[in-house]
Motif scaffolding. Structure first.
Motif, PDB file in Angstrom:
ATOM      1  N   ALA A 150       2.955  12.690  -9.290  1.00 32.78           N
ATOM      2  CA  ALA A 150       2.475  14.053  -9.057  1.00 32.78           C
ATOM      3  C   ALA A 150       3.629  15.043  -9.125  1.00 32.78           C
ATOM      4  O   ALA A 150       3.484  16.143  -9.688  1.00 32.78           O
ATOM      5  CB  ALA A 150       1.775  14.138  -7.704  1.00 32.78           C
ATOM      6  N   LYS A 151       4.776  14.673  -8.562  1.00 35.18           N
ATOM      7  CA  LYS A 151       5.951  15.544  -8.623  1.00 35.18           C
ATOM      8  C   LYS A 151       6.399  15.756 -10.072  1.00 35.18           C
ATOM      9  O   LYS A 151       6.760  16.866 -10.476  1.00 35.18           O
ATOM     10  CB  LYS A 151       7.099  14.966  -7.804  1.00 35.18           C
ATOM     11  N   ILE A 152       6.371  14.710 -10.869  1.00 39.40           N
ATOM     12  CA  ILE A 152       6.780  14.814 -12.274  1.00 39.40           C
ATOM     13  C   ILE A 152       5.833  15.739 -13.028  1.00 39.40           C
ATOM     14  O   ILE A 152       6.257  16.623 -13.782  1.00 39.40           O
ATOM     15  CB  ILE A 152       6.836  13.412 -12.929  1.00 39.40           C
ATOM     16  N   PHE A 153       4.517  15.542 -12.818  1.00 39.53           N
ATOM     17  CA  PHE A 153       3.538  16.382 -13.511  1.00 39.53           C
ATOM     18  C   PHE A 153       3.626  17.837 -13.057  1.00 39.53           C
ATOM     19  O   PHE A 153       3.496  18.754 -13.869  1.00 39.53           O
ATOM     20  CB  PHE A 153       2.120  15.841 -13.304  1.00 39.53           C
ATOM     21  N   THR A 154       3.880  18.039 -11.772  1.00 39.82           N
ATOM     22  CA  THR A 154       4.021  19.403 -11.264  1.00 39.82           C
ATOM     23  C   THR A 154       5.249  20.078 -11.873  1.00 39.82           C
ATOM     24  O   THR A 154       5.192  21.236 -12.297  1.00 39.82           O
ATOM     25  CB  THR A 154       4.138  19.400  -9.724  1.00 39.82           C
ATOM     26  N   MET A 178       0.825  -1.179   0.000  1.00 43.48           N
ATOM     27  CA  MET A 178       0.000   0.000   0.000  1.00 43.48           C
ATOM     28  C   MET A 178       0.874   1.248   0.000  1.00 43.48           C
ATOM     29  O   MET A 178       0.573   2.197  -0.680  1.00 43.48           O
ATOM     30  CB  MET A 178      -0.906  -0.076   1.226  1.00 43.48           C
ATOM     31  N   GLN A 179       1.926   1.190   0.789  1.00 45.38           N
ATOM     32  CA  GLN A 179       2.838   2.325   0.876  1.00 45.38           C
ATOM     33  C   GLN A 179       3.507   2.590  -0.467  1.00 45.38           C
ATOM     34  O   GLN A 179       3.733   3.730  -0.828  1.00 45.38           O
ATOM     35  CB  GLN A 179       3.886   2.051   1.966  1.00 45.38           C
ATOM     36  N   SER A 180       3.821   1.536  -1.213  1.00 51.25           N
ATOM     37  CA  SER A 180       4.487   1.715  -2.497  1.00 51.25           C
ATOM     38  C   SER A 180       3.550   2.364  -3.514  1.00 51.25           C
ATOM     39  O   SER A 180       3.983   3.088  -4.384  1.00 51.25           O
ATOM     40  CB  SER A 180       5.018   0.383  -3.020  1.00 51.25           C
ATOM     41  N   ASP A 181       2.240   2.094  -3.430  1.00 56.27           N
ATOM     42  CA  ASP A 181       1.281   2.719  -4.330  1.00 56.27           C
ATOM     43  C   ASP A 181       1.239   4.224  -4.095  1.00 56.27           C
ATOM     44  O   ASP A 181       1.208   5.014  -5.039  1.00 56.27           O
ATOM     45  CB  ASP A 181      -0.117   2.138  -4.140  1.00 56.27           C
ATOM     46  N   ASN A 182       1.236   4.635  -2.860  1.00 55.57           N
ATOM     47  CA  ASN A 182       1.205   6.057  -2.537  1.00 55.57           C
ATOM     48  C   ASN A 182       2.484   6.746  -3.014  1.00 55.57           C
ATOM     49  O   ASN A 182       2.439   7.877  -3.477  1.00 55.57           O
ATOM     50  CB  ASN A 182       1.022   6.273  -1.034  1.00 55.57           C
ATOM     51  N   ARG A 183       3.581   6.070  -2.876  1.00 56.80           N
ATOM     52  CA  ARG A 183       4.849   6.637  -3.328  1.00 56.80           C
ATOM     53  C   ARG A 183       4.848   6.813  -4.850  1.00 56.80           C
ATOM     54  O   ARG A 183       5.337   7.812  -5.363  1.00 56.80           O
ATOM     55  CB  ARG A 183       5.999   5.745  -2.882  1.00 56.80           C
ATOM     56  N   LEU A 184       4.282   5.839  -5.552  1.00 60.14           N
ATOM     57  CA  LEU A 184       4.195   5.910  -7.004  1.00 60.14           C
ATOM     58  C   LEU A 184       3.359   7.119  -7.427  1.00 60.14           C
ATOM     59  O   LEU A 184       3.745   7.880  -8.312  1.00 60.14           O
ATOM     60  CB  LEU A 184       3.592   4.619  -7.567  1.00 60.14           C
TER      61      LEU A 184
END
Length: 81
Positions: free
Chosen positions: A12-16, A1-7
């Motif tokens: 989001a960082k890339i798109f930002t 679950m934690q890895s999904d949030n990190r992905l």
């Protein structure tokens, strides 16, 4: 679950970052277009409104003077005959 949030966080960082880059590129393109327009317009022979009105007034005065002189010449020529 934690890895999904990190992905999702990384995405989001890339798109930002991409959005910021695109916004910067758009600002640079707009500045470039404005500069080119200023150069193009600056190369044309535009006159200010004040200059135009001054020359227009001079032309009207010259035309009036021309009419007065023409009438005077016609009067002199009529007196000569």
């Amino acid at each position: 679950m934690q890895s999904d949030n990190r992905l999702f966080g990384d995405a989001a960082k890339i798109f930002t970052g991409a959005a910021g880059t695109l916004a910067g590129a758009a600002r640079e393109a707009e500045a470039g277009v404005r500069e080119r327009a200023r150069e193009w317009i600056g190369g044309l022979d535009f006159v200010s409104r004040e200059e135009f009105e001054a020359v227009k007034a001079m032309a009207v005065a010259a035309r009036d003077e021309n009419d007065v002189l023409r009438a005077r010449i016609e009067k002199l020529e009529a007196a000569k005959e």
